[in-house]
Design an enzyme around this catalytic site. Structure first.
Site, mmCIF file in Angstrom:
data_model
loop_
_atom_site.group_PDB
_atom_site.id
_atom_site.type_symbol
_atom_site.label_atom_id
_atom_site.label_comp_id
_atom_site.label_asym_id
_atom_site.label_seq_id
_atom_site.Cartn_x
_atom_site.Cartn_y
_atom_site.Cartn_z
ATOM 1 N N LYS A 71 -32.053 1.466 -45.161
ATOM 2 C CA LYS A 71 -33.367 1.109 -46.072
ATOM 3 C C LYS A 71 -33.683 2.434 -46.794
ATOM 4 C CE LYS A 71 -35.986 -2.499 -46.264
ATOM 5 N NZ LYS A 71 -35.511 -3.789 -46.077
HETATM 6 N N1 GLU Z 1 -34.787 -6.534 -48.430
HETATM 7 C C1 GLU Z 1 -34.430 -7.571 -47.854
HETATM 8 C C2 GLU Z 1 -34.366 -7.589 -46.346
HETATM 9 O O1 GLU Z 1 -35.222 -6.843 -45.791
HETATM 10 C C3 GLU Z 1 -32.768 -7.606 -48.244
HETATM 11 C C4 GLU Z 1 -31.681 -6.844 -47.979
HETATM 12 C C5 GLU Z 1 -30.583 -6.894 -48.698
HETATM 13 O O2 GLU Z 1 -30.255 -8.018 -49.258
HETATM 14 O O3 GLU Z 1 -29.705 -6.021 -48.629
HETATM 15 O O4 GLU Z 1 -33.598 -8.146 -45.568
#
Ligand code: GLU
Length: 435
Positions: A125
């Site tokens: 993240k």
């Molecule tokens: N931000 C989204 C999540 O928390 C998508 C993450 C992604 O597609 O890599 O799942």
């Protein structure tokens, strides 16, 4: 020879078992759920220690020349929690309240999320502390490009693949892709997902998280013997996840009685016209002034007398302070970490069926995976193919988690953690500890 991660002791020692849990800290909340599942799985102590620690944590300064000519310096993070199963995967959020603890929790959740739906990815993240709503497009672009260059060493289709998250979108992903490609001296579409369709994005990606929520909510209703038609729903958060989930559930025959965003909450006993609400947000940038329901307090939206509550905004909204007031029978966690660990026990006691975040909102990363596959293959699928494959993965994963929950007599969250941790653990056992 396989590494024996059980020696020299054979029982997990939880370092903070007796310590008071700080309910506001999402990393502690994630870890307490992890600990519980690890004990039930009787995880080897060595592996337990490995999985409790993020692989890599990057903190960078992000200087940006503002439109005024002044220089502002923002703080950015990228945490790679675990990459044993494949490239790190996870979004980038721009928000005033971003902290390293939050990004660490979100990176761990991405690890478990990808494993629950069995994608060949690890978890990561990123976040930048800023208020994007107060920034111009030019400032946002410069911020994105400088942040991207700051984490350039970890990025790559085989190492770390970002995506949109809170307050980032397709346009931001296009800048990430361009910045990375300029450094590489050639176009690399698969370094980021959630891009515009015109430049390697996938059809259906924008709606995927909300669509996944709709699919697992229907599975939960089926499991509990409830009819989809007429099911009443309250949705907290009206961004990419909440608005799409509300729209798709309404199309399935649900009555969306409550919606909210940061500017206010609205209630309509007969069901809110979700298409009208989406149109309002398009025109006014928020729900502020929406006429399709009575204005209520944001806090009251969570305790409405509805069948399904769908929190789709930020962490820590269902806590030990309001969990006993929740009246919904099902909670579908569209957001990451909307329920604190202390609230879990209260909801259990009340018999609320919680579809945990790492399962409920996995539709987004699932279609991110499809996008990455399409980019790498240079062959793009129709929207129907994307949606059909998404539906199959969400249904199978729901059934996998439900089966574990029933067998081990645990709630859906613990079952989801058990499933994902065991998948990650298996790979660690096979790979061993590199020395
Ligand atoms: N931000 C989204 C999540 O928390 C998508 C993450 C992604 O597609 O890599 O799942």
């Amino acid at each position: 020879m396989a590494t024996d991660l059980r020696l020299p002791t054979d029982k997990i020692v939880r370092p903070d078992k007796d310590r008071f849990l700080n309910e506001d800290n999402p990393f502690e909340g994630m870890m307490s759920r992890f600990d519980q599942a690890a004990e039930l799985l009787d995880l080897e102590p060595g592996l337990y220690k490995v999985l409790r620690n993020p692989e890599k944590q990057i903190i960078i300064s992000v200087p940006v020349v503002l439109d005024s000519g002044e220089v502002e310096v923002y703080t950015g993070y990228r945490v790679l929690y675990n990459t044993s199963r494949g490239p790190a995967k996870g979004g980038i959020r721009f928000d005033e309240h971003v902290t390293l603890e939050e990004v660490k929790a979100l990176a761990a959740w991405m690890t478990w999320k990808c494993a629950v739906v069995n994608l060949p990815f690890g978890g990561a993240k990123g976040g930048v502390i800023c208020d994007p709503l107060k920034m111009s497009v030019g400032e946002l672009e410069r911020l994105t490009r400088r942040y991207t260059s700051g984490i350039m060493n970890t990025l790559g289709p085989d190492s770390d693949v970002p995506a949109p998250d809170v307050n980032t979108n397709e346009r931001v992903m296009a800048w990430v892709m361009d910045t990375y490609s300029m450094h590489m001296r050639h176009t690399v579409t698969s370094v980021v997902t959630g891009k515009p369709v015109e430049m390697g994005g996938s059809l259906g990606r924008r709606e995927a998280t909300g669509r996944g929520c709709m699919i697992v909510t229907k599975e939960a209703l089926k499991h509990l013997g409830m009819d989809v038609k007429g099911t009443t729903v309250a949705v907290q958060g009206f961004g990419n996840v909440g608005s799409v989930a509300a729209q798709l559930l309404a199309r399935e025959g649900c009555k969306i009685q409550g919606i909210s965003d940061r500017t206010g909450a609205y209630y309509n006993k007969n069901g809110i016209d979700i298409d009208a609400a989406i149109k309002h947000v398009k025109e006014h940038k928020s729900l502020d002034g929406f006429k399709g329901g009575d204005a209520i307090a944001n806090a009251d939206l969570l305790t409405l007398d509805v069948d399904v509550l769908l929190p789709a905004a930020l962490e820590n909204v269902i806590t030990s302070k309001n969990a006993d007031k929740i009246r919904a029978k099902i909670i579908c966690e569209g957001a990451n970490g909307p329920t604190t660990a202390n609230a879990d026990a209260i909801l259990d006691q009340k018999g609320v069926f919680v579809i945990p975040d790492i399962l409920a909102n996995a539709g987004g990363v699932t279609v991110s995976y499809f996008e990455w596959v399409q980019d790498r293959g240079g062959y793009f699928w129709t929207e129907d193919v994307v949606n059909d494959r998404l539906r199959d993965i969400m249904r199978t994963s729901f059934a996998d988690v439900l089966r574990l929950a029933t067998t081990h007599k645990v709630n859906m969250r613990t079952a989801a953690y058990m499933l994902s941790i065991s998948r990650v653990a298996t790979v660690h056992r096979l790979r061993g500890v590199y020395a």
